[in-house]
Design a protein around this motif. Structure first.
Motif, PDB file in Angstrom:
ATOM      1  N   ASP A  54       0.802  -1.218   0.000  1.00  0.00           N
ATOM      2  CA  ASP A  54       0.000   0.000   0.000  1.00  0.00           C
ATOM      3  C   ASP A  54       0.839   1.274   0.000  1.00  0.00           C
ATOM      4  O   ASP A  54       0.294   2.365   0.094  1.00  0.00           O
ATOM      5  CB  ASP A  54      -0.939   0.020   1.214  1.00  0.00           C
ATOM      6  CG  ASP A  54      -0.188  -0.059   2.531  1.00  0.00           C
ATOM      7  OD1 ASP A  54      -0.834  -0.042   3.582  1.00  0.00           O
ATOM      8  OD2 ASP A  54       1.062  -0.151   2.505  1.00  0.00           O
ATOM      9  N   SER A  56       2.469   2.521   2.225  1.00  0.00           N
ATOM     10  CA  SER A  56       2.297   3.258   3.468  1.00  0.00           C
ATOM     11  C   SER A  56       3.652   3.522   4.102  1.00  0.00           C
ATOM     12  O   SER A  56       4.664   2.920   3.737  1.00  0.00           O
ATOM     13  CB  SER A  56       1.435   2.442   4.425  1.00  0.00           C
ATOM     14  OG  SER A  56       2.045   1.180   4.665  1.00  0.00           O
ATOM     15  N   THR A  57       3.661   4.421   5.057  1.00  0.00           N
ATOM     16  CA  THR A  57       4.846   4.656   5.862  1.00  0.00           C
ATOM     17  C   THR A  57       4.502   4.439   7.329  1.00  0.00           C
ATOM     18  O   THR A  57       3.364   4.657   7.741  1.00  0.00           O
ATOM     19  CB  THR A  57       5.413   6.075   5.675  1.00  0.00           C
ATOM     20  OG1 THR A  57       4.374   7.025   5.926  1.00  0.00           O
ATOM     21  CG2 THR A  57       5.944   6.274   4.271  1.00  0.00           C
ATOM     22  N   TYR A  58       5.504   4.012   8.062  1.00  0.00           N
ATOM     23  CA  TYR A  58       5.347   3.775   9.491  1.00  0.00           C
ATOM     24  C   TYR A  58       6.450   4.513  10.218  1.00  0.00           C
ATOM     25  O   TYR A  58       7.592   4.538   9.766  1.00  0.00           O
ATOM     26  CB  TYR A  58       5.434   2.273   9.792  1.00  0.00           C
ATOM     27  CG  TYR A  58       5.621   1.956  11.266  1.00  0.00           C
ATOM     28  CD1 TYR A  58       6.885   1.925  11.845  1.00  0.00           C
ATOM     29  CD2 TYR A  58       4.527   1.689  12.064  1.00  0.00           C
ATOM     30  CE1 TYR A  58       7.057   1.650  13.182  1.00  0.00           C
ATOM     31  CE2 TYR A  58       4.686   1.405  13.420  1.00  0.00           C
ATOM     32  CZ  TYR A  58       5.953   1.378  13.959  1.00  0.00           C
ATOM     33  OH  TYR A  58       6.122   1.101  15.289  1.00  0.00           O
ATOM     34  N   THR A 103       2.749  -4.365   4.493  1.00  0.00           N
ATOM     35  CA  THR A 103       2.564  -2.969   4.858  1.00  0.00           C
ATOM     36  C   THR A 103       3.765  -2.464   5.651  1.00  0.00           C
ATOM     37  O   THR A 103       4.571  -3.241   6.152  1.00  0.00           O
ATOM     38  CB  THR A 103       1.303  -2.799   5.713  1.00  0.00           C
ATOM     39  OG1 THR A 103       1.505  -3.505   6.951  1.00  0.00           O
ATOM     40  CG2 THR A 103       0.070  -3.376   5.012  1.00  0.00           C
TER      41      THR A 103
END
Length: 128
Positions: A54, A56-58, A103
Motif C-alpha cells: 500500500d 504506506s509509511t510507518y 505494509t
C-alpha cells in the motif's frame, strides 16, 4: 543484495542528520524497506518503514514528527532525515529489506525479525 548505510556521526541534542542506505542487487520499489536501530541493552526497534502492498509509511512513536523516511528509486537510495535529535536517539541505525509484500507496519513490527537482508549499520551519537 547489498545495503550500505552512511551519514551517521556525532551531533548535539536538537541537531539533525540524514542517513542514506545505498541498495544494490534488487529493485527498490518492489520490496519492503525500512530503518531500524539498536542501542546497548535495548531490543532492536523498527524506526520507520515503507510498505509495498500500500506504499504506506510507518514511524515509531518515539520518532514520529521528527524523522522522515524517503527513497530515490532511480538511485536506489533510502534516506532517513532525522531532526530534533535527542540523546535517546543514540544507536546503531540499520536499513533492511523484506522480499515479501506487506505494509509498513508489518515490516517495522516484530523488531525486524522478518526482514531478509541487512546493512552493517551506521552509528548515531547524540550528545546532551
Amino acid at each position: 543484495v547489498q545495503l550500505v548505510e552512511s551519514g551517521g556521526g556525532l551531533v548535539q541534542a536538537g541537531g539533525s542528520l540524514r542517513l542514506s542506505c545505498a541498495a544494490s542487487g534488487f529493485t527498490m520499489p518492489y520490496y519492503g524497506i525500512g530503518w531500524f536501530r539498536q542501542s546497548p541493552g535495548k531490543e532492536r526497534e523498527g524506526v520507520s518503514c515503507i510498505g509495498t502492498s500500500d506504499y504506506s509509511t510507518y514511524y515509531s512513536d518515539s520518532v514520529k514528527g521528527r524523522f522522515t523516511i524517503s527513497r530515490d528509486n532511480a538511485k536506489s537510495i533510502l534516506y532517513l532525515q532525522m531532526n530534533s535529535l535527542q540523546p535517546d536517539d543514540t544507536a546503531v541505525y540499520y536499513c533492511a529489506i523484506d522480499l515479501q509484500l506487506g505494509t509498513a507496519n508489518y515490516y517495522c513490527s516484530g523488531h525486524g525479525n522478518g526482514m531478509d537482508y541487512w546493512g552493517k549499520g551506521t552509528l548515531v551519537t547524540v550528545s546532551s
